[in-house]
Design a protein around this motif. Sequence first.
Motif, PDB file in Angstrom:
ATOM      1  N   LEU A  50      67.188 -70.469 -41.086  1.00  0.00           N
ATOM      2  CA  LEU A  50      68.511 -70.206 -41.642  1.00  0.00           C
ATOM      3  C   LEU A  50      69.462 -69.683 -40.563  1.00  0.00           C
ATOM      4  N   ALA A  51      68.993 -68.785 -39.722  1.00  0.00           N
ATOM      5  CA  ALA A  51      69.831 -68.286 -38.627  1.00  0.00           C
ATOM      6  C   ALA A  51      70.216 -69.432 -37.694  1.00  0.00           C
ATOM      7  N   GLY A  52      69.273 -70.320 -37.400  1.00  0.00           N
ATOM      8  CA  GLY A  52      69.569 -71.484 -36.559  1.00  0.00           C
ATOM      9  C   GLY A  52      70.632 -72.373 -37.171  1.00  0.00           C
ATOM     10  N   LYS A  53      70.527 -72.625 -38.472  1.00  0.00           N
ATOM     11  CA  LYS A  53      71.517 -73.452 -39.170  1.00  0.00           C
ATOM     12  C   LYS A  53      72.902 -72.807 -39.114  1.00  0.00           C
ATOM     13  N   ARG A  54      72.954 -71.505 -39.379  1.00  0.00           N
ATOM     14  CA  ARG A  54      74.242 -70.806 -39.361  1.00  0.00           C
ATOM     15  C   ARG A  54      74.849 -70.794 -37.962  1.00  0.00           C
ATOM     16  N   ALA A  55      74.019 -70.622 -36.937  1.00  0.00           N
ATOM     17  CA  ALA A  55      74.518 -70.639 -35.557  1.00  0.00           C
ATOM     18  C   ALA A  55      75.104 -72.013 -35.216  1.00  0.00           C
ATOM     19  N   VAL A  56      74.447 -73.079 -35.648  1.00  0.00           N
ATOM     20  CA  VAL A  56      74.961 -74.431 -35.396  1.00  0.00           C
ATOM     21  C   VAL A  56      76.291 -74.641 -36.121  1.00  0.00           C
ATOM     22  N   LEU A  57      76.376 -74.182 -37.355  1.00  0.00           N
ATOM     23  CA  LEU A  57      77.630 -74.349 -38.091  1.00  0.00           C
ATOM     24  C   LEU A  57      78.761 -73.555 -37.440  1.00  0.00           C
ATOM     25  N   ARG A  58      78.468 -72.375 -36.921  1.00  0.00           N
ATOM     26  CA  ARG A  58      79.504 -71.612 -36.192  1.00  0.00           C
ATOM     27  C   ARG A  58      79.928 -72.361 -34.934  1.00  0.00           C
ATOM     28  N   SER A 115      68.159 -71.663 -29.920  1.00  0.00           N
ATOM     29  CA  SER A 115      67.073 -70.743 -29.593  1.00  0.00           C
ATOM     30  C   SER A 115      66.989 -69.723 -30.730  1.00  0.00           C
ATOM     31  N   ILE A 116      65.776 -69.471 -31.187  1.00  0.00           N
ATOM     32  CA  ILE A 116      65.557 -68.563 -32.312  1.00  0.00           C
ATOM     33  C   ILE A 116      64.544 -67.503 -31.896  1.00  0.00           C
ATOM     34  N   THR A 117      64.825 -66.263 -32.231  1.00  0.00           N
ATOM     35  CA  THR A 117      63.896 -65.178 -31.977  1.00  0.00           C
ATOM     36  C   THR A 117      63.893 -64.244 -33.181  1.00  0.00           C
ATOM     37  N   HIS A 118      62.916 -63.364 -33.214  1.00  0.00           N
ATOM     38  CA  HIS A 118      62.767 -62.453 -34.351  1.00  0.00           C
ATOM     39  C   HIS A 118      62.553 -61.031 -33.873  1.00  0.00           C
ATOM     40  N   THR A 119      63.098 -60.091 -34.620  1.00  0.00           N
ATOM     41  CA  THR A 119      62.729 -58.688 -34.497  1.00  0.00           C
ATOM     42  C   THR A 119      61.932 -58.367 -35.753  1.00  0.00           C
ATOM     43  N   ARG A 120      61.573 -57.143 -35.930  1.00  0.00           N
ATOM     44  CA  ARG A 120      60.847 -56.757 -37.140  1.00  0.00           C
ATOM     45  C   ARG A 120      61.688 -56.966 -38.390  1.00  0.00           C
ATOM     46  N   ASP A 121      63.024 -56.890 -38.245  1.00  0.00           N
ATOM     47  CA  ASP A 121      63.925 -56.918 -39.391  1.00  0.00           C
ATOM     48  C   ASP A 121      64.845 -58.127 -39.472  1.00  0.00           C
ATOM     49  N   HIS A 122      65.051 -58.817 -38.355  1.00  0.00           N
ATOM     50  CA  HIS A 122      66.054 -59.883 -38.302  1.00  0.00           C
ATOM     51  C   HIS A 122      65.537 -61.119 -37.575  1.00  0.00           C
ATOM     52  N   ALA A 123      66.089 -62.260 -37.963  1.00  0.00           N
ATOM     53  CA  ALA A 123      65.950 -63.491 -37.190  1.00  0.00           C
ATOM     54  C   ALA A 123      67.300 -63.705 -36.513  1.00  0.00           C
ATOM     55  N   LEU A 124      67.268 -64.010 -35.232  1.00  0.00           N
ATOM     56  CA  LEU A 124      68.485 -64.191 -34.454  1.00  0.00           C
ATOM     57  C   LEU A 124      68.474 -65.583 -33.840  1.00  0.00           C
ATOM     58  N   ALA A 125      69.636 -66.239 -33.838  1.00  0.00           N
ATOM     59  CA  ALA A 125      69.715 -67.585 -33.268  1.00  0.00           C
ATOM     60  C   ALA A 125      71.001 -67.750 -32.480  1.00  0.00           C
ATOM     61  N   VAL A 126      70.905 -68.548 -31.429  1.00  0.00           N
ATOM     62  CA  VAL A 126      72.062 -68.952 -30.638  1.00  0.00           C
ATOM     63  C   VAL A 126      72.009 -70.465 -30.518  1.00  0.00           C
ATOM     64  N   ALA A 127      73.137 -71.115 -30.792  1.00  0.00           N
ATOM     65  CA  ALA A 127      73.258 -72.560 -30.626  1.00  0.00           C
ATOM     66  C   ALA A 127      74.240 -72.824 -29.495  1.00  0.00           C
ATOM     67  N   LEU A 128      73.873 -73.738 -28.603  1.00  0.00           N
ATOM     68  CA  LEU A 128      74.707 -74.089 -27.457  1.00  0.00           C
ATOM     69  C   LEU A 128      74.966 -75.585 -27.442  1.00  0.00           C
ATOM     70  N   ALA A 129      76.178 -75.957 -27.074  1.00  0.00           N
ATOM     71  CA  ALA A 129      76.507 -77.357 -26.842  1.00  0.00           C
ATOM     72  C   ALA A 129      76.470 -77.567 -25.341  1.00  0.00           C
ATOM     73  N   SER A 130      75.600 -78.452 -24.884  1.00  0.00           N
ATOM     74  CA  SER A 130      75.442 -78.667 -23.452  1.00  0.00           C
ATOM     75  C   SER A 130      75.550 -80.149 -23.125  1.00  0.00           C
ATOM     76  N   ALA A 131      75.703 -80.417 -21.849  1.00  0.00           N
ATOM     77  CA  ALA A 131      75.764 -81.802 -21.390  1.00  0.00           C
ATOM     78  C   ALA A 131      74.468 -82.511 -21.746  1.00  0.00           C
ATOM     79  N   LEU A 132      74.572 -83.801 -21.986  1.00  0.00           N
ATOM     80  CA  LEU A 132      73.381 -84.594 -22.254  1.00  0.00           C
ATOM     81  C   LEU A 132      72.541 -84.694 -20.991  1.00  0.00           C
ATOM     82  N   LEU A 133      71.249 -84.577 -21.145  1.00  0.00           N
ATOM     83  CA  LEU A 133      70.308 -84.722 -20.046  1.00  0.00           C
ATOM     84  C   LEU A 133      69.569 -86.047 -20.209  1.00  0.00           C
ATOM     85  N   PRO A 134      68.987 -86.584 -19.139  1.00  0.00           N
ATOM     86  CA  PRO A 134      68.267 -87.864 -19.266  1.00  0.00           C
ATOM     87  C   PRO A 134      67.199 -87.848 -20.356  1.00  0.00           C
ATOM     88  N   GLU A 135      66.496 -86.728 -20.496  1.00  0.00           N
ATOM     89  CA  GLU A 135      65.446 -86.671 -21.519  1.00  0.00           C
ATOM     90  C   GLU A 135      66.000 -86.702 -22.940  1.00  0.00           C
TER      91      GLU A 135
END
Length: 167
Positions: A50-58, A115-135
């Motif tokens: 859910l945190a990942g989804k919200r970060a992407v929408l932001r 990127s998603i990480t967790h603490t004991r109480d929260h899930a935290l996410a950051v979404a980044l828009a970056s250049a396309l890579l060959p992979e």
Amino acid sequence: MNRWGSAAVAYTGLTRPVELLGGLRVADVFTPAERVRSTAGTLEHWAGRLAGKRAVLRLLGLPPTAGHLGRVEILPRPTPACRGDAACLDGHPPAVHLSGAPATRADPHRHIRVSITHTRDHALAVALASALLPEDAQRAVVLASSRLSEGAVGVRGRMGHGGGRRG
């Protein structure tokens, strides 16, 4: 579109995924493949997605409505060394799949990574828009051919969990 978005989801004291959603339905917010992947895990798995989804929408400048949240799918992406099946015990970074309004809002010349990480109480996410890579192009070809032969939910549902966690 912004260059990044972030979100935090608190899950302390909660026991069910529906409690994370503030009145939204689980089936409207999480895709079938996400529900399969999260059901075996703990509430922190649900909160992380859910945190990942919200970060992407932001990142995309869209409000976190059920219609938009359900069009952002956060699933594990296997590494090149992984077979990509249920037997894999390695953690995998989360991948973002967009459809509907979020897909039309995304810049086709950039790739959204989360990127998603967790603490004991929260899930935290950051979404980044970056250049396309060959992979990114190679992965798109592999995913497209796999989905044609096996169906999107079957392929996505077999991958390991993102962020180095099992489940």
